[in-house]
Scaffold this motif. Structure first.
Motif, PDB file in Angstrom:
ATOM      1  N   VAL A  53       0.842  -1.201   0.000  1.00 28.48           N
ATOM      2  CA  VAL A  53       0.000   0.000   0.000  1.00 28.48           C
ATOM      3  C   VAL A  53       0.874   1.247   0.000  1.00 28.48           C
ATOM      4  N   ALA A  54       1.901   1.256   0.825  1.00 28.90           N
ATOM      5  CA  ALA A  54       2.759   2.441   0.954  1.00 28.90           C
ATOM      6  C   ALA A  54       3.473   2.775  -0.349  1.00 28.90           C
ATOM      7  N   ILE A  55       3.997   1.785  -1.054  1.00 32.31           N
ATOM      8  CA  ILE A  55       4.748   2.065  -2.278  1.00 32.31           C
ATOM      9  C   ILE A  55       3.833   2.610  -3.368  1.00 32.31           C
ATOM     10  N   ASN A  56       2.604   2.112  -3.431  1.00 32.14           N
ATOM     11  CA  ASN A  56       1.654   2.640  -4.406  1.00 32.14           C
ATOM     12  C   ASN A  56       1.333   4.106  -4.125  1.00 32.14           C
ATOM     13  N   ILE A  57       1.099   4.434  -2.875  1.00 27.05           N
ATOM     14  CA  ILE A  57       0.790   5.818  -2.519  1.00 27.05           C
ATOM     15  C   ILE A  57       2.017   6.708  -2.717  1.00 27.05           C
ATOM     16  N   LEU A  58       3.192   6.211  -2.353  1.00 28.45           N
ATOM     17  CA  LEU A  58       4.416   6.998  -2.525  1.00 28.45           C
ATOM     18  C   LEU A  58       4.659   7.345  -3.995  1.00 28.45           C
ATOM     19  N   VAL A  59       4.541   6.360  -4.859  1.00 35.73           N
ATOM     20  CA  VAL A  59       4.775   6.602  -6.282  1.00 35.73           C
ATOM     21  C   VAL A  59       3.713   7.543  -6.846  1.00 35.73           C
ATOM     22  N   ILE A  81      19.733 -14.266   3.436  1.00 37.49           N
ATOM     23  CA  ILE A  81      20.413 -13.183   2.701  1.00 37.49           C
ATOM     24  C   ILE A  81      19.421 -12.394   1.862  1.00 37.49           C
ATOM     25  N   THR A  82      18.556 -13.076   1.139  1.00 41.89           N
ATOM     26  CA  THR A  82      17.619 -12.352   0.273  1.00 41.89           C
ATOM     27  C   THR A  82      16.563 -11.605   1.086  1.00 41.89           C
ATOM     28  N   TYR A  83      16.183 -12.152   2.233  1.00 34.91           N
ATOM     29  CA  TYR A  83      15.202 -11.431   3.044  1.00 34.91           C
ATOM     30  C   TYR A  83      15.813 -10.171   3.639  1.00 34.91           C
ATOM     31  N   LEU A  84      17.054 -10.265   4.081  1.00 39.44           N
ATOM     32  CA  LEU A  84      17.733  -9.071   4.587  1.00 39.44           C
ATOM     33  C   LEU A  84      17.953  -8.054   3.464  1.00 39.44           C
ATOM     34  N   ALA A  85      18.265  -8.547   2.273  1.00 39.73           N
ATOM     35  CA  ALA A  85      18.431  -7.641   1.128  1.00 39.73           C
ATOM     36  C   ALA A  85      17.115  -6.948   0.813  1.00 39.73           C
ATOM     37  N   ARG A  86      16.020  -7.684   0.832  1.00 37.55           N
ATOM     38  CA  ARG A  86      14.710  -7.076   0.581  1.00 37.55           C
ATOM     39  C   ARG A  86      14.398  -6.016   1.623  1.00 37.55           C
ATOM     40  N   ALA A  87      14.710  -6.302   2.880  1.00 41.26           N
ATOM     41  CA  ALA A  87      14.473  -5.315   3.941  1.00 41.26           C
ATOM     42  C   ALA A  87      15.319  -4.059   3.710  1.00 41.26           C
ATOM     43  N   LEU A  88      16.565  -4.240   3.294  1.00 44.42           N
ATOM     44  CA  LEU A  88      17.436  -3.097   3.009  1.00 44.42           C
ATOM     45  C   LEU A  88      16.879  -2.265   1.856  1.00 44.42           C
ATOM     46  N   PHE A  89      16.425  -2.921   0.801  1.00 46.98           N
ATOM     47  CA  PHE A  89      15.877  -2.188  -0.343  1.00 46.98           C
ATOM     48  C   PHE A  89      14.618  -1.413   0.047  1.00 46.98           C
ATOM     49  N   ILE A  90      13.768  -2.013   0.851  1.00 45.82           N
ATOM     50  CA  ILE A  90      12.564  -1.304   1.308  1.00 45.82           C
ATOM     51  C   ILE A  90      12.955  -0.118   2.184  1.00 45.82           C
ATOM     52  N   PHE A  91      13.980  -0.299   3.008  1.00 46.81           N
ATOM     53  CA  PHE A  91      14.462   0.793   3.851  1.00 46.81           C
ATOM     54  C   PHE A  91      14.980   1.962   3.010  1.00 46.81           C
ATOM     55  N   PHE A 104      14.403   7.252   0.851  1.00 47.08           N
ATOM     56  CA  PHE A 104      15.532   8.136   0.585  1.00 47.08           C
ATOM     57  C   PHE A 104      15.801   8.318  -0.910  1.00 47.08           C
ATOM     58  N   ALA A 105      14.973   7.734  -1.730  1.00 51.17           N
ATOM     59  CA  ALA A 105      15.157   7.833  -3.180  1.00 51.17           C
ATOM     60  C   ALA A 105      14.880   9.266  -3.637  1.00 51.17           C
ATOM     61  N   PRO A 106      15.801   9.843  -4.392  1.00 51.44           N
ATOM     62  CA  PRO A 106      15.619  11.230  -4.814  1.00 51.44           C
ATOM     63  C   PRO A 106      14.581  11.414  -5.922  1.00 51.44           C
ATOM     64  N   ASP A 107      14.370  10.397  -6.743  1.00 45.34           N
ATOM     65  CA  ASP A 107      13.396  10.520  -7.825  1.00 45.34           C
ATOM     66  C   ASP A 107      12.795   9.160  -8.141  1.00 45.34           C
ATOM     67  N   ILE A 108      11.835   9.157  -9.025  1.00 40.90           N
ATOM     68  CA  ILE A 108      11.081   7.945  -9.342  1.00 40.90           C
ATOM     69  C   ILE A 108      11.947   6.886 -10.020  1.00 40.90           C
ATOM     70  N   ALA A 109      12.923   7.309 -10.804  1.00 41.43           N
ATOM     71  CA  ALA A 109      13.801   6.342 -11.478  1.00 41.43           C
ATOM     72  C   ALA A 109      14.583   5.531 -10.444  1.00 41.43           C
ATOM     73  N   PHE A 110      15.026   6.179  -9.394  1.00 38.90           N
ATOM     74  CA  PHE A 110      15.754   5.472  -8.341  1.00 38.90           C
ATOM     75  C   PHE A 110      14.827   4.516  -7.585  1.00 38.90           C
ATOM     76  N   VAL A 111      13.570   4.917  -7.388  1.00 41.30           N
ATOM     77  CA  VAL A 111      12.592   4.029  -6.749  1.00 41.30           C
ATOM     78  C   VAL A 111      12.411   2.772  -7.596  1.00 41.30           C
ATOM     79  N   TYR A 112      12.262   2.953  -8.909  1.00 41.82           N
ATOM     80  CA  TYR A 112      12.119   1.799  -9.801  1.00 41.82           C
ATOM     81  C   TYR A 112      13.356   0.910  -9.768  1.00 41.82           C
ATOM     82  N   LEU A 113      14.544   1.502  -9.710  1.00 43.26           N
ATOM     83  CA  LEU A 113      15.778   0.715  -9.638  1.00 43.26           C
ATOM     84  C   LEU A 113      15.825  -0.112  -8.353  1.00 43.26           C
ATOM     85  N   ILE A 114      15.445   0.500  -7.247  1.00 46.32           N
ATOM     86  CA  ILE A 114      15.387  -0.227  -5.972  1.00 46.32           C
ATOM     87  C   ILE A 114      14.382  -1.376  -6.076  1.00 46.32           C
TER      88      ILE A 114
END
Length: 170
Positions: free
Chosen positions: A30-36, A79-89, A93-103
């Motif tokens: 829900v949060a990512i949809n509203i953020l974007v 490892i992948t669950y911790l990586a997913r948590a890091l990416f969500i974190f 802090f993403a400066p623009d939408i392109a960086f959000v998509y990359l994450i």
């Protein structure tokens, strides 16, 4: 009675972690949809979120299975669950939408490795005679997370998003 609970000890821990993770996944959804939507004001940008996951799955899942087969499923899951948590974190802090998509692309790659390894690990961990009951409880847990996650999001963040867009109300 005590021996039945002893048989379910690992399963209870696993179901609890799956339930908590499911609630977190739906809060994130829900949060990512509203953020974007707030970043772009575009429904097409939100729709692009829903394209990233399947596109990454097509590109990674045909070879991730062979990678998972020859490695520790438990380590891949951790490892992948911790990586997913890091990416969500990193998303706020993403400066623009392109960086959000990359994450989100990297998040989807990690999920493409996590899902098959967790399925295999659960199959190895749960004895055959317990699988039907375990699967039904896991399905119930996932369905409950689908309801509880967005409700928690609404409770936590009500009133924080709509001042930027007066037409976005909860």
């Amino acid at each position: 009675m005590k021996s039945k609970l002893a048989n379910w000890k690992e399963s209870i821990f696993l179901l609890t972690s799956v339930g908590i993770a499911g609630i977190g996944d739906f809060i994130y959804l829900v949060a990512i949809n509203i953020l974007v939507f707030q970043m772009t004001g575009s429904a097409a940008a939100v729709a692009a979120l829903w394209i990233i996951g399947p596109a990454v799955n097509i590109l990674t899942k045909f070879w991730s299975g062979s990678f998972i087969d020859y490695r520790s499923k438990r380590k891949i899951m951790i490892i992948t669950y911790l990586a997913r948590a890091l990416f969500i974190f990193l998303i706020p802090f993403a400066p623009d939408i392109a960086f959000v998509y990359l994450i989100l692309i990297f998040h989807s790659i990690a999920k493409a490795f996590f899902t098959p390894s967790s399925t295999t690990y659960i199959t190895q961990l749960i004895p055959r005679y317990m699988r039907k009951r375990y699967n039904s409880i896991q399905s119930f847990t996932t369905s409950g997370a689908f309801i509880i996650g967005p409700a928690i999001f609404y409770t936590l963040f009500h009133g924080r998003f709509y001042p930027l867009h007066s037409d976005l109300r909860f």
